[in-house]
Write a protein that holds these residues in place. Structure first.
Motif, PDB file in Angstrom:
ATOM      1  N   GLU A  33       0.822  -1.212   0.000  1.00  0.00           N
ATOM      2  CA  GLU A  33       0.000   0.000   0.000  1.00  0.00           C
ATOM      3  C   GLU A  33       0.857   1.264   0.000  1.00  0.00           C
ATOM      4  OE1 GLU A  33      -4.099  -0.753   2.347  1.00  0.00           O
ATOM      5  OE2 GLU A  33      -2.295  -1.105   3.539  1.00  0.00           O
ATOM      6  N   LEU A  34       2.029   1.187   0.598  1.00  0.00           N
ATOM      7  CA  LEU A  34       2.907   2.358   0.706  1.00  0.00           C
ATOM      8  C   LEU A  34       3.877   2.490  -0.456  1.00  0.00           C
ATOM      9  CD1 LEU A  34       3.700   2.203   4.521  1.00  0.00           C
ATOM     10  CD2 LEU A  34       2.061   3.687   3.348  1.00  0.00           C
TER      11      LEU A  34
ATOM     12  N   LYS B 209       4.614   5.796  -2.682  1.00  0.00           N
ATOM     13  CA  LYS B 209       3.956   6.925  -2.023  1.00  0.00           C
ATOM     14  C   LYS B 209       4.861   7.495  -0.943  1.00  0.00           C
ATOM     15  CE  LYS B 209      -0.621   5.251  -2.831  1.00  0.00           C
ATOM     16  NZ  LYS B 209      -1.376   4.091  -2.537  1.00  0.00           N
ATOM     17  N   TYR B 210       4.608   8.747  -0.609  1.00  0.00           N
ATOM     18  CA  TYR B 210       5.264   9.328   0.548  1.00  0.00           C
ATOM     19  C   TYR B 210       4.226  10.068   1.374  1.00  0.00           C
ATOM     20  CZ  TYR B 210       5.295  13.896  -1.792  1.00  0.00           C
ATOM     21  OH  TYR B 210       4.929  15.056  -2.406  1.00  0.00           O
TER      22      TYR B 210
ATOM     23  N   GLN C  79      -2.240  11.944   4.853  1.00  0.00           N
ATOM     24  CA  GLN C  79      -2.434  12.011   3.408  1.00  0.00           C
ATOM     25  C   GLN C  79      -1.137  11.582   2.741  1.00  0.00           C
ATOM     26  OE1 GLN C  79      -3.236  15.901   1.663  1.00  0.00           O
ATOM     27  NE2 GLN C  79      -4.854  14.951   0.471  1.00  0.00           N
ATOM     28  N   PHE C  80      -1.267  10.780   1.708  1.00  0.00           N
ATOM     29  CA  PHE C  80      -0.108  10.318   0.946  1.00  0.00           C
ATOM     30  C   PHE C  80      -0.138  10.946  -0.425  1.00  0.00           C
ATOM     31  CE2 PHE C  80      -0.928   6.869   3.946  1.00  0.00           C
ATOM     32  CZ  PHE C  80       0.329   6.696   4.499  1.00  0.00           C
ATOM     33  N   SER C  81       1.050  11.145  -0.994  1.00  0.00           N
ATOM     34  CA  SER C  81       1.197  11.620  -2.360  1.00  0.00           C
ATOM     35  C   SER C  81       2.035  10.617  -3.123  1.00  0.00           C
ATOM     36  CB  SER C  81       1.872  12.990  -2.390  1.00  0.00           C
ATOM     37  OG  SER C  81       1.059  13.937  -1.740  1.00  0.00           O
ATOM     38  N   GLU C  82       1.887  10.653  -4.439  1.00  0.00           N
ATOM     39  CA  GLU C  82       2.682   9.756  -5.292  1.00  0.00           C
ATOM     40  C   GLU C  82       4.094  10.296  -5.392  1.00  0.00           C
ATOM     41  OE1 GLU C  82       1.393   6.892  -6.586  1.00  0.00           O
ATOM     42  OE2 GLU C  82      -0.500   7.377  -5.587  1.00  0.00           O
ATOM     43  N   LYS C  83       5.050   9.390  -5.472  1.00  0.00           N
ATOM     44  CA  LYS C  83       6.460   9.805  -5.635  1.00  0.00           C
ATOM     45  C   LYS C  83       6.704  10.271  -7.039  1.00  0.00           C
ATOM     46  CE  LYS C  83       8.697   7.250  -2.033  1.00  0.00           C
ATOM     47  NZ  LYS C  83       9.697   6.310  -1.667  1.00  0.00           N
TER      48      LYS C  83
ATOM     49  N   SER D 211       2.688  12.974   2.894  1.00  0.00           N
ATOM     50  CA  SER D 211       2.749  14.400   2.598  1.00  0.00           C
ATOM     51  C   SER D 211       2.058  15.262   3.652  1.00  0.00           C
ATOM     52  CB  SER D 211       2.132  14.687   1.229  1.00  0.00           C
ATOM     53  OG  SER D 211       0.783  14.265   1.199  1.00  0.00           O
TER      54      SER D 211
END
Length: 132
Positions: free
Chosen positions: A77-78, A81-82, A128-132, A84
């Motif tokens: 799942e991670l 992603k990072y 909240q996660f953002s795409e790398k 954010s």
């Protein structure tokens, strides 16, 4: 402020009056949204509190809670992603031997995670996660 010669706290009279009038009374943000809503999500992880989680005050160290919260996600799942955005609300301390259960749900692009011991809320997260 400290007097470095005597290592004592300086009184406010040690500062010119003009320096004390530059206080910025404007808000940094328009809305104060620091409370995190309860999560009615699914059970995602469990953690037994151990001695290595404690700080020198015999409390779980605040940074440990952020680590615990990430265990609510799998490696897959991670991937890509990072983190954010994160907000943590500490409700009540956890103690040695307690089982902290993490419940998570996704709402409006944010993950809400609630850490509970039994039915008692101990910590809440908004992530909240953002795409790398």
């Amino acid at each position: 402020m400290v007097d470095l010669k005597r290592y004592t706290v300086l009184p406010t009279s040690a500062f010119p009056a003009a320096q004390n009038t530059l206080y910025n009374d404007l808000r940094a943000v328009d809305t104060v949204d620091w409370k995190i809503a309860p999560s009615d999500g699914e059970l995602a992880a469990e953690k037994i509190i151990t001695s290595s989680d404690y700080d020198h005050y015999n409390h779980v160290n605040n940074t440990k809670y952020a680590d615990f919260c990430m265990d609510a996600f799998s490696v897959d799942e991670l991937k890509g992603k990072y983190l954010s955005n994160i907000r943590i609300s500490y409700v009540k301390q956890c103690k040695y031997g307690e089982k902290l259960c993490f419940y998570r749900c996704l709402k409006d692009g944010f993950w809400f995670i609630e850490g509970r011991v039994g039915e008692e809320v101990r910590v809440r997260f908004k992530l909240q996660f953002s795409e790398k």
